[in-house]
Scaffold this motif. Structure first.
Motif, mmCIF file in Angstrom:
data_model
loop_
_atom_site.group_PDB
_atom_site.id
_atom_site.type_symbol
_atom_site.label_atom_id
_atom_site.label_comp_id
_atom_site.label_asym_id
_atom_site.label_seq_id
_atom_site.Cartn_x
_atom_site.Cartn_y
_atom_site.Cartn_z
ATOM 1 N N GLY A 82 9.544 -10.402 -55.110
ATOM 2 C CA GLY A 82 8.837 -11.641 -55.400
ATOM 3 C C GLY A 82 8.649 -12.492 -54.170
ATOM 4 O O GLY A 82 9.082 -12.145 -53.072
ATOM 5 N N GLU A 83 7.990 -13.628 -54.343
ATOM 6 C CA GLU A 83 7.724 -14.544 -53.245
ATOM 7 C C GLU A 83 8.918 -15.458 -53.009
ATOM 8 O O GLU A 83 9.673 -15.771 -53.936
ATOM 9 N N ASN A 84 9.078 -15.916 -51.763
ATOM 10 C CA ASN A 84 10.168 -16.832 -51.445
ATOM 11 C C ASN A 84 9.865 -18.248 -51.921
ATOM 12 O O ASN A 84 10.730 -18.948 -52.435
ATOM 13 N N ALA A 85 8.624 -18.686 -51.739
ATOM 14 C CA ALA A 85 8.244 -20.028 -52.172
ATOM 15 C C ALA A 85 7.976 -20.049 -53.665
ATOM 16 O O ALA A 85 7.777 -19.007 -54.293
ATOM 17 N N ASP A 86 7.978 -21.260 -54.253
ATOM 18 C CA ASP A 86 7.688 -21.331 -55.685
ATOM 19 C C ASP A 86 6.208 -21.053 -55.911
ATOM 20 O O ASP A 86 5.356 -21.287 -55.045
ATOM 21 N N VAL A 87 5.924 -20.531 -57.102
ATOM 22 C CA VAL A 87 4.570 -20.071 -57.417
ATOM 23 C C VAL A 87 3.553 -21.199 -57.318
ATOM 24 O O VAL A 87 2.435 -21.008 -56.815
ATOM 25 N N GLU A 88 3.919 -22.390 -57.783
ATOM 26 C CA GLU A 88 2.968 -23.505 -57.774
ATOM 27 C C GLU A 88 2.509 -23.823 -56.355
ATOM 28 O O GLU A 88 1.318 -24.067 -56.113
ATOM 29 N N THR A 89 3.450 -23.805 -55.397
ATOM 30 C CA THR A 89 3.089 -24.087 -54.005
ATOM 31 C C THR A 89 2.147 -23.027 -53.458
ATOM 32 O O THR A 89 1.150 -23.334 -52.779
ATOM 33 N N ILE A 90 2.439 -21.769 -53.766
ATOM 34 C CA ILE A 90 1.592 -20.676 -53.281
ATOM 35 C C ILE A 90 0.192 -20.780 -53.861
ATOM 36 O O ILE A 90 -0.811 -20.647 -53.153
ATOM 37 N N LEU A 91 0.099 -21.052 -55.152
ATOM 38 C CA LEU A 91 -1.211 -21.156 -55.794
ATOM 39 C C LEU A 91 -2.013 -22.325 -55.239
ATOM 40 O O LEU A 91 -3.230 -22.221 -55.057
ATOM 41 N N ASP A 92 -1.350 -23.440 -54.962
ATOM 42 C CA ASP A 92 -2.049 -24.599 -54.408
ATOM 43 C C ASP A 92 -2.697 -24.267 -53.069
ATOM 44 O O ASP A 92 -3.742 -24.824 -52.717
ATOM 45 N N GLN A 93 -2.080 -23.358 -52.351
ATOM 46 C CA GLN A 93 -2.578 -23.014 -51.026
ATOM 47 C C GLN A 93 -3.647 -21.930 -51.065
ATOM 48 O O GLN A 93 -4.302 -21.667 -50.056
ATOM 49 N N MET A 94 -3.832 -21.324 -52.214
ATOM 50 C CA MET A 94 -4.804 -20.235 -52.328
ATOM 51 C C MET A 94 -6.166 -20.775 -52.753
ATOM 52 O O MET A 94 -6.265 -21.566 -53.690
ATOM 53 N N GLU A 95 -7.199 -20.361 -52.071
ATOM 54 C CA GLU A 95 -8.562 -20.729 -52.424
ATOM 55 C C GLU A 95 -9.404 -19.461 -52.457
ATOM 56 O O GLU A 95 -9.565 -18.786 -51.443
ATOM 57 N N GLY A 96 -9.925 -19.148 -53.622
ATOM 58 C CA GLY A 96 -10.717 -17.933 -53.760
ATOM 59 C C GLY A 96 -12.203 -18.198 -53.631
ATOM 60 O O GLY A 96 -12.702 -19.250 -54.058
ATOM 61 N N GLU A 97 -12.915 -17.256 -53.061
ATOM 62 C CA GLU A 97 -14.365 -17.352 -52.964
ATOM 63 C C GLU A 97 -14.995 -16.994 -54.310
ATOM 64 O O GLU A 97 -14.486 -16.142 -55.041
ATOM 65 N N PRO A 98 -16.110 -17.654 -54.668
ATOM 66 C CA PRO A 98 -16.800 -17.263 -55.908
ATOM 67 C C PRO A 98 -17.210 -15.792 -55.842
ATOM 68 O O PRO A 98 -17.394 -15.226 -54.763
ATOM 69 N N TYR A 99 -17.351 -15.193 -57.000
ATOM 70 C CA TYR A 99 -17.754 -13.790 -57.052
ATOM 71 C C TYR A 99 -19.187 -13.618 -56.522
ATOM 72 O O TYR A 99 -20.036 -14.504 -56.685
ATOM 73 N N PRO A 100 -19.498 -12.484 -55.930
ATOM 74 C CA PRO A 100 -20.887 -12.212 -55.534
ATOM 75 C C PRO A 100 -21.771 -12.088 -56.772
ATOM 76 O O PRO A 100 -21.316 -11.663 -57.837
ATOM 77 N N ILE A 101 -23.013 -12.488 -56.633
ATOM 78 C CA ILE A 101 -23.948 -12.418 -57.750
ATOM 79 C C ILE A 101 -24.345 -10.961 -57.994
ATOM 80 O O ILE A 101 -24.820 -10.274 -57.086
ATOM 81 N N LEU A 102 -24.139 -10.491 -59.232
ATOM 82 C CA LEU A 102 -24.415 -9.101 -59.567
ATOM 83 C C LEU A 102 -25.677 -8.926 -60.408
ATOM 84 O O LEU A 102 -26.142 -7.819 -60.610
ATOM 85 N N THR A 103 -26.233 -10.036 -60.910
ATOM 86 C CA THR A 103 -27.425 -9.935 -61.748
ATOM 87 C C THR A 103 -28.339 -11.120 -61.487
ATOM 88 O O THR A 103 -27.878 -12.215 -61.145
ATOM 89 N N THR A 104 -29.626 -10.918 -61.643
ATOM 90 C CA THR A 104 -30.598 -11.995 -61.464
ATOM 91 C C THR A 104 -30.944 -12.672 -62.781
ATOM 92 O O THR A 104 -31.664 -13.663 -62.798
ATOM 93 N N TYR A 105 -30.420 -12.150 -63.890
ATOM 94 C CA TYR A 105 -30.703 -12.745 -65.196
ATOM 95 C C TYR A 105 -29.920 -14.038 -65.356
ATOM 96 O O TYR A 105 -28.766 -14.150 -64.920
ATOM 97 N N SER A 106 -30.526 -15.014 -66.016
ATOM 98 C CA SER A 106 -29.836 -16.263 -66.324
ATOM 99 C C SER A 106 -30.383 -16.805 -67.640
ATOM 100 O O SER A 106 -31.535 -17.251 -67.713
ATOM 101 N N MET A 107 -29.545 -16.742 -68.689
ATOM 102 C CA MET A 107 -29.961 -17.168 -70.019
ATOM 103 C C MET A 107 -29.273 -18.487 -70.364
ATOM 104 O O MET A 107 -28.050 -18.547 -70.478
ATOM 105 N N ASP A 108 -30.049 -19.528 -70.504
ATOM 106 C CA ASP A 108 -29.505 -20.839 -70.827
ATOM 107 C C ASP A 108 -29.483 -21.008 -72.338
ATOM 108 O O ASP A 108 -30.397 -21.561 -72.940
#
Length: 487
Positions: free
Chosen positions: A350-376
């Motif tokens: 496991g991690e040494n630091a607490d999970v909340e601290t690790i998650l606060d430091q993590m920033e994920g990139e949005p997923y790449p666009i896989l489809t051009t369709y957009s249904m509102d």
């Protein structure tokens, strides 16, 4: 554990158990003896203990007073002294379930001769009340009857007391429903007393046994069907029906494989013709998130927020030896003994630091666009206690988007990259080696994803074959459509 304990264990298990090719006393069933020698059984238990100790991704979520080493010592005599394959396999199932991970299960080797059978019926769990939904031939209790007692105890009390030890997942209602499933299978020939309340108000006391070889039922309560609706597509995993001129229903049986091509090429053109969509993943156990992602993207102009925040490392090997050739206490030279002695030193993963601290430091990139369709258009996702893994990440991500509403029950509560571990006795078990979190960094493990609108099937609808949740979803969706269109 110290060397003294291992030396004692080495001497003891080499003297215990049964041989693979022992003769069968006249009149004794083969299933009443162990199929595998004690060395292999101890090796399997030790491999589960050692790989979980080193690789399990959720140790820091377990209770502080949980002692995995102590549990190993507790189960070791049970594995060593098991008189039958059933005793051994049940001990291993119970040991693995202690990890409380829904991805984790013990899969016995095919050679084990297990004396198991099924009850001649199936049950539906409706918020803790158990109803008869299917029966085998000659079972005379009317469908729709409620199970009140087992062995003169309240039915659910008896079932939980005797079977929940085999169920790893803790999320409700998944834990309870899975425990009920465990109750349906037990020792062949075992008889139990049952008390039923029929739909007509009659109380029936009967004795039945575990006799059937499989869960095959000839008589079942009718279920909601779209046989009178227009079938638009039947291309697994998508089953699409027209509900009315405004609403279309899509059942997705699995996210496994690469069905995103079918979705984009065949499903989207159908959905585009309607003003609202119902996605049903109530019996979807997960699979490939790409299949789920493309559905979400087709309903959103904005990028889908990054999901699967993971804490963990790569799973390398299920074989981590405790000692080496120079240590005569642990290494006798025989291959069987080597495999039985493969342990690792005490080092929780496991991690040494607490999970909340690790998650606060993590920033994920949005997923790449896989489809051009957009249904509102509005969409409702039906979820249940059997929606698991990728289905849960699909639901959790959809919950953050404007167009989606979740209806039904809290999902199963399992996620994280899981790996298969093959054991010395020919069995296997799976192990989650990462902690995973939703796009808003919430845990799924033993919590699941909660619906926006919680709904159970009612006993009355069960008897009539109506789908309470689906009917409510249709009404809700039509109301959402009306609010959008003003019609």
């Amino acid at each position: 554990m110290g060397k003294k304990l291992f030396a004692i264990l080495t001497a003891v298990f080499m003297l215990c158990g049964c041989a693979t090719e022992m003769s069968v006393p006249q009149g004794e069933k083969v299933g009443e003896q162990c199929t595998k020698p004690v060395e292999l059984r101890v090796a399997a238990l030790s491999e589960v203990w050692s790989t979980a100790q080193y690789y399990y991704g959720y140790w820091n979520q377990m209770p502080e007073d949980f002692d995995w080493d102590e549990k190993y010592q507790e189960f070791l005599p049970r594995v060593m002294n098991a008189k039958t394959d059933d005793e051994y396999v049940d001990a291993m199932r119970e040991f693995v379930a202690l990890l409380h991970d829904g991805h984790t299960s013990f899969i016995p080797a095919s050679e084990y001769q297990l004396n198991k059978a099924y009850l001649p019926f199936d049950l539906e769990d409706l918020d803790g009340r158990l109803f008869l939904k299917a029966v085998s031939r000659n079972f005379e209790v009317p469908l729709g009857s409620e199970l009140l007692e087992v062995e003169n105890q309240p039915a659910l009390d008896y079932i939980l007391e005797n079977f929940e030890k085999y169920v790893p997942v803790l999320t409700e209602p998944a834990h309870r429903s899975q425990t009920v499933r465990e109750f349906l299978k037990d020792e062949k020939g075992k008889k139990i007393n049952l008390k039923w309340l029929t739909p007509q108000g009659e109380v029936l006391d009967i004795k039945t046994g575990y006799e059937t070889s499989g869960s095959v039922y000839l008589n079942q309560l009718k279920t909601s069907t779209y046989s009178d609706k227009k079938l638009l597509l039947k291309s697994s995993p998508y089953f699409i029906y027209e509900v009315n001129e405004d609403v279309v229903y899509v059942e997705i049986s699995t996210f496994s494989g690469q069905s995103f091509h079918i979705y984009e090429e065949r499903v989207v053109p159908i959905l585009d013709q309607y003003q609202g969509v119902i996605f049903d993943i109530r019996n979807n156990a997960g699979g490939n998130f790409t299949n789920a992602l493309i559905i979400l993207q087709s309903f959103s102009d904005a990028p889908i927020p990054h999901g699967y925040y993971n804490l963990g490392t790569e799973f390398h090997s299920s074989w981590v030896p405790y000692a080496n050739e120079e240590d005569s206490v642990f290494y006798s030279g025989s291959d069987l003994n080597q495999r039985a002695m493969r342990m690792i030193e005490h080092e929780y993963y496991g991690e040494n630091a607490d999970v909340e601290t690790i998650l606060d430091q993590m920033e994920g990139e949005p997923y790449p666009i896989l489809t051009t369709y957009s249904m509102d258009k509005p969409a409702i996702i039906l979820i249940s206690q059997f929606s698991a893994s990728t289905s849960e990440m699909f639901a959790a991500t959809a919950k953050l988007l404007d167009n989606f509403t979740l209806m039904g029950l809290t999902t199963y509560g399992v996620t994280g990259n899981n790996c298969g571990v093959y054991l010395s006795d020919g069995s296997a078990y799976s192990l989650s080696v990462e902690q995973s979190f939703t796009p808003d960094k919430q845990p799924i493990w033993n919590r699941g994803v909660q619906p926006d609108i919680e709904l159970w099937t009612t006993p009355e609808d069960l008897l009539k074959g109506e789908d309470t949740v689906l009917n409510a979803a249709i009404e809700t969706l039509q109301r959402q459509i009306k609010e959008r269109t003003g019609e």
